[in-house]
Design a protein around this motif. Sequence first.
Motif, PDB file in Angstrom:
ATOM      1  N   PHE A 176      -6.398 -14.137 -13.695  1.00  0.00           N
ATOM      2  CA  PHE A 176      -6.970 -14.245 -12.348  1.00  0.00           C
ATOM      3  C   PHE A 176      -5.929 -13.988 -11.273  1.00  0.00           C
ATOM      4  O   PHE A 176      -4.739 -14.280 -11.446  1.00  0.00           O
ATOM      5  CB  PHE A 176      -7.597 -15.626 -12.156  1.00  0.00           C
ATOM      6  N   ASN A 177      -6.381 -13.463 -10.182  1.00  0.00           N
ATOM      7  CA  ASN A 177      -5.554 -13.220  -9.010  1.00  0.00           C
ATOM      8  C   ASN A 177      -5.472 -14.532  -8.235  1.00  0.00           C
ATOM      9  O   ASN A 177      -6.361 -14.874  -7.462  1.00  0.00           O
ATOM     10  CB  ASN A 177      -6.227 -12.115  -8.183  1.00  0.00           C
ATOM     11  N   TYR A 202      -5.754 -14.603  -4.426  1.00  0.00           N
ATOM     12  CA  TYR A 202      -7.128 -14.393  -3.915  1.00  0.00           C
ATOM     13  C   TYR A 202      -7.953 -15.672  -4.076  1.00  0.00           C
ATOM     14  O   TYR A 202      -8.661 -16.085  -3.162  1.00  0.00           O
ATOM     15  CB  TYR A 202      -7.792 -13.231  -4.664  1.00  0.00           C
ATOM     16  N   ILE A 203      -7.817 -16.289  -5.240  1.00  0.00           N
ATOM     17  CA  ILE A 203      -8.644 -17.473  -5.514  1.00  0.00           C
ATOM     18  C   ILE A 203      -8.301 -18.606  -4.539  1.00  0.00           C
ATOM     19  O   ILE A 203      -9.168 -19.312  -4.037  1.00  0.00           O
ATOM     20  CB  ILE A 203      -8.481 -17.910  -6.986  1.00  0.00           C
ATOM     21  N   ASP A 250     -22.936 -22.567  -4.998  1.00  0.00           N
ATOM     22  CA  ASP A 250     -24.194 -21.936  -4.635  1.00  0.00           C
ATOM     23  C   ASP A 250     -25.212 -22.130  -5.750  1.00  0.00           C
ATOM     24  O   ASP A 250     -25.195 -21.459  -6.768  1.00  0.00           O
ATOM     25  CB  ASP A 250     -23.947 -20.432  -4.411  1.00  0.00           C
ATOM     26  N   GLU A 251     -26.048 -23.092  -5.572  1.00  0.00           N
ATOM     27  CA  GLU A 251     -27.037 -23.364  -6.614  1.00  0.00           C
ATOM     28  C   GLU A 251     -28.421 -22.843  -6.239  1.00  0.00           C
ATOM     29  O   GLU A 251     -29.367 -23.003  -6.982  1.00  0.00           O
ATOM     30  CB  GLU A 251     -27.112 -24.865  -6.880  1.00  0.00           C
ATOM     31  N   ASP A 252     -28.539 -22.244  -5.058  1.00  0.00           N
ATOM     32  CA  ASP A 252     -29.855 -21.758  -4.640  1.00  0.00           C
ATOM     33  C   ASP A 252     -30.228 -20.507  -5.423  1.00  0.00           C
ATOM     34  O   ASP A 252     -29.381 -19.719  -5.800  1.00  0.00           O
ATOM     35  CB  ASP A 252     -29.828 -21.392  -3.142  1.00  0.00           C
ATOM     36  N   LEU A 253     -31.514 -20.343  -5.638  1.00  0.00           N
ATOM     37  CA  LEU A 253     -31.979 -19.108  -6.261  1.00  0.00           C
ATOM     38  C   LEU A 253     -32.026 -18.042  -5.179  1.00  0.00           C
ATOM     39  O   LEU A 253     -32.409 -18.311  -4.051  1.00  0.00           O
ATOM     40  CB  LEU A 253     -33.378 -19.315  -6.836  1.00  0.00           C
ATOM     41  N   GLY A 254     -31.617 -16.851  -5.533  1.00  0.00           N
ATOM     42  CA  GLY A 254     -31.605 -15.806  -4.527  1.00  0.00           C
ATOM     43  C   GLY A 254     -32.863 -14.973  -4.568  1.00  0.00           C
ATOM     44  O   GLY A 254     -33.463 -14.800  -5.615  1.00  0.00           O
ATOM     45  N   PHE A 255     -33.273 -14.492  -3.457  1.00  0.00           N
ATOM     46  CA  PHE A 255     -34.455 -13.619  -3.409  1.00  0.00           C
ATOM     47  C   PHE A 255     -34.128 -12.333  -2.684  1.00  0.00           C
ATOM     48  O   PHE A 255     -34.891 -11.813  -1.907  1.00  0.00           O
ATOM     49  CB  PHE A 255     -35.625 -14.348  -2.740  1.00  0.00           C
ATOM     50  N   GLU A 256     -32.901 -11.861  -2.928  1.00  0.00           N
ATOM     51  CA  GLU A 256     -32.505 -10.621  -2.264  1.00  0.00           C
ATOM     52  C   GLU A 256     -32.696  -9.455  -3.219  1.00  0.00           C
ATOM     53  O   GLU A 256     -32.659  -9.631  -4.439  1.00  0.00           O
ATOM     54  CB  GLU A 256     -31.012 -10.672  -1.899  1.00  0.00           C
ATOM     55  N   LYS A 257     -32.867  -8.263  -2.629  1.00  0.00           N
ATOM     56  CA  LYS A 257     -32.852  -7.066  -3.472  1.00  0.00           C
ATOM     57  C   LYS A 257     -31.462  -6.956  -4.078  1.00  0.00           C
ATOM     58  O   LYS A 257     -30.470  -7.245  -3.420  1.00  0.00           O
ATOM     59  CB  LYS A 257     -33.091  -5.828  -2.613  1.00  0.00           C
ATOM     60  N   ILE A 258     -31.396  -6.527  -5.316  1.00  0.00           N
ATOM     61  CA  ILE A 258     -30.098  -6.407  -5.984  1.00  0.00           C
ATOM     62  C   ILE A 258     -29.422  -5.109  -5.535  1.00  0.00           C
ATOM     63  O   ILE A 258     -30.026  -4.040  -5.541  1.00  0.00           O
ATOM     64  CB  ILE A 258     -30.283  -6.424  -7.517  1.00  0.00           C
ATOM     65  N   LYS A 259     -28.153  -5.259  -5.111  1.00  0.00           N
ATOM     66  CA  LYS A 259     -27.397  -4.086  -4.667  1.00  0.00           C
ATOM     67  C   LYS A 259     -26.700  -3.472  -5.883  1.00  0.00           C
ATOM     68  O   LYS A 259     -26.142  -4.212  -6.705  1.00  0.00           O
ATOM     69  CB  LYS A 259     -26.357  -4.560  -3.651  1.00  0.00           C
ATOM     70  N   ILE A 260     -26.765  -2.169  -6.028  1.00  0.00           N
ATOM     71  CA  ILE A 260     -26.104  -1.536  -7.176  1.00  0.00           C
ATOM     72  C   ILE A 260     -24.980  -0.642  -6.672  1.00  0.00           C
ATOM     73  O   ILE A 260     -25.221   0.320  -5.936  1.00  0.00           O
ATOM     74  CB  ILE A 260     -27.105  -0.725  -8.026  1.00  0.00           C
TER      75      ILE A 260
END
Lengths: 409, 568
Positions: free
Chosen positions: B116-117, B120-121, B129-139
């Motif tokens: 690991f860096n 950065y960490i 972040d335990e919320d479920l996401g409802f975003e379009k997945i970015k590829i």
Amino acid sequence: MKILFLTHQFFPEYQTGTERFVLNNALMAQKFGNKVKVVTYSYYENAFYDQEIHGILYKEFFYEGIPVLAFKFKRIPENINLVLENKNLSPFAKSVLEVEAPDIIHVGHSMRMHEFIWSAINLGIPYIITSTDFFLLCPKINLTPDKFSLCSGPKGGKACAKLCPELDRKFISRRLEAAEKILKNAKDIVAPSEFVAQIYKQEFPILSFEIIPHGIRYHFIKNNDRVYDKESKITFGYLGNLIYHKGVHVLLSAFKSIETKNSSLKIYGFGQQKFIKKLKEISNNDKRVSFQGLFASEKLGNVLSDIDVLINPSISYETYSFTLHEALACDVPVIASNIGVMGEVIVNNFNGFTFSPGDALDLAHRMEEIIKNPAILNDLKQNIKNQITIPTIEQEAYAYTKLYKNFHS
Amino acid sequence: MINELYHYIIITKSKLFDRAYYLRNYPDVLHADVDTLWHFIRIGWKEGRNPSQSFNTNYYLNENTDVKQANINPLIHYIKFGRKEGRAPNPIPHPGMGKYIFEPVKSCPDTEIPIFNKEYIQTHPKKLDEDLGFEKIKIYGSEINLDDKSRNDYENITLYDTKISIIIPTINAGDDFDFLIKMLINQKGFHEIEIVIVDSGSSDHTLEIANRYGAKIIEIPNEEFSHSHARNLGAKNATGEYLLFTVQDALPPSLTWLNELVTGLKTKDVSAVSCAELPRENADLFYHVISWNHYEFLDVNKHDRILAMPEEPNHFNLRKNGQLSDLACLIPAELFRKYQYRFSYAEDLDLGIRLIKDGLKIAFLGSTRIIHSHNRPAYYFLKRGYVDNIFLSEIFEDFKIPQLKLLNVIEDIAFSYNFLIKNVFTKIQALSFPIQLSTLHMEVKQYLGEAKTYPYPIKTSYQENMSLDPELSGFIDIIINKSGYTQIDGNYQGNLIEAMFGFVNITFEYLKTTHDIIDKPFIESLTACLTKEISILAGAHLAYAYINRSDEDIELAAFLHSILKANV
């Protein structure tokens, strides 16, 4: 011929698609007249193992008649799931290969098993690799930089540096070198779908892949011959693990937004209670939604006879998806996210529909199209019946047997 | 309740209860939505459920009768007493324990470079972040090019500008027929493929499926069917330059299978070609053994063979060199029409022998196979043993028939099933497992050897007292009653058990290719296999007795002949 299957985890402890693939092929290779053994890393409690040598616990047992050697480190290395080498395992791996003396090794998944591959190279034992996911390219396994994105491969580490800056650059670079060496030394590399092969070939253009789709056990398959008219009620179904990246929350959200009493949604699968609770909160006591839990594998045909459309809402790449192919084998159309193998197999208006991954609204539109005009399923089912062939496990194993024979003198 | 609470605490502290294991293995508990450990303490152990992979409840209770009699939770006993007393929580260790021996390396770090860096960490703490996401997945990254195809089986095949007619006799072919036709019409490398169905009275979807794929359908009355007639009729109506005969319950293993057969025919310069079968996933051990043994006899398990007229044309050599198989038999149409099939049985072997007798060569491929097998009951194999041997005696003059009397064979049958089930199978099941294959083989031979001193059974109903398939036990009861069998004093005088030694050796020769060690569940397959083996031998011996029939048993022989020849 003796074939040693290597996998990062196995039945009965873990039961995902890779374990099914390894079990199916070990069973069939044995039935085709070969000796087989599965060697797997494992996470049983220490009391399970009956042997210990130099910090490695192991036990041999049978699963469905297949001999299994399960081992683990007594003190589990911190980064065991990330690295492609672990010298502490090397003497054990070498000893196992020398004692078992396989004619060929079939790598089903290399995580936690790399020392067996390095030993095989040193001992001159031929091996083939089936890339069941992207672990050799990506320490995160599925090319998922974060919860809401996917990448298309490490691009020599440049993509990792940009999208996964928490990973050390030198580590990524050295890991990719090791991965290339492992793949180049394989006698053959197989992918269950063209999609997987192309992701690997983007990174290592010199590699040549053979495509052998996973087979399914047809005696669990039952044709769903339902015929639809404009009044037909539609049951949508999800079959699989209830975990975040399978996208069941997207499906529930989409279904909740559809105002109709003419359809229902059945969710089959298992997951952590905490996550299932969250899913149930989304469905908010919607009586059209039912959580059906697990089902025995011999009930698969009945389960798929009870649903009209299978939904695969995955928000990460699927490399094969057994349930998607099993649904097609039962003549059940599929709505799937337009990524990974789903985008390769599901063709709009031919055998199902695709939608933008994670986009509940897009999925809801697709579901509504079917609810409003159920008769469109008739054409899809005819196309599936007449034009799609999903291989059996005998056919898959036959293809592998031909490969084994190529490299067995 | 206090006692249960105490058990809850003890087990929790022991860490010998695995909640995930319990839920995975007992989905009803998951559905019941109850505390898994409470379930185990209150109900689970009494139902023989295991608390984890490392503790086998039934094994512990069965091995420790004091615990079983005291009716106490075996896991509690193990934690409090059994562990200290050295009682085993699981079955005996696997044979070959301790075989992996090595010197450890000097302990190495997991990896020599950091993963690991750290910088950065430290500057980017992980968000909770335990919320479920409802975003379009970015590829990210380039599109995947699925047009740049990888290798597949059919990119290098030979293309044949020819038409193949595939002939399949059918009757109620079932759901799998759809898959077979789809695989056949999609075979790669031909100008045209024609499917010809000769149906003798299907009442299921067979004809509908055949129609859907545009097959040519010839319907005949059921009573008109014979293996030769149906196939000859199919050939007569076929328009291809080559004919492929196959069966309704076979499955090509790949889309290049037919191409491999045609290539075999052409490159090996033979008049007809067949291939070996590959049993389906659910084929039983018996089917594997007879299939493997048949191909050992033909010498095609490891390679292909070109067959021609042997120098010494005895029945053994003719069968070894004249075998074609209707599971897959490819032959030029013009040649076939000269010969056609004959007989109602073994028409494929007969065709092969006629071809080689006329100086032609045929080929049998072991490298290319077709998926096919049957799981049939033991009674079928008794009949099969009978019909095969009657047939062989009819077509081969030099086929030697042992001089057996029908009444003696029936006495032998009464003895042999009883002896196998009561003595051999009981003793096999009582062995300790897992067991080395070679040890098991020795034990089985030893138990079979005990026949010499084992008594003949008293007259009994096999249907009521033996665990055999009902048709088989019903048949044994019939022959015992018809023959007037009574218990014989003295030692065993029969031949069947001696013949079983040969079959057992074949079985273990086959198992040597697939197993080193045998576990207990496999024994059920083995005993079922041995039951089918004694049945096929019993059928053969009944055939020998029928051929040797005399005035004293002619009626009984004729009666058995009528039963045993039917429906094989």
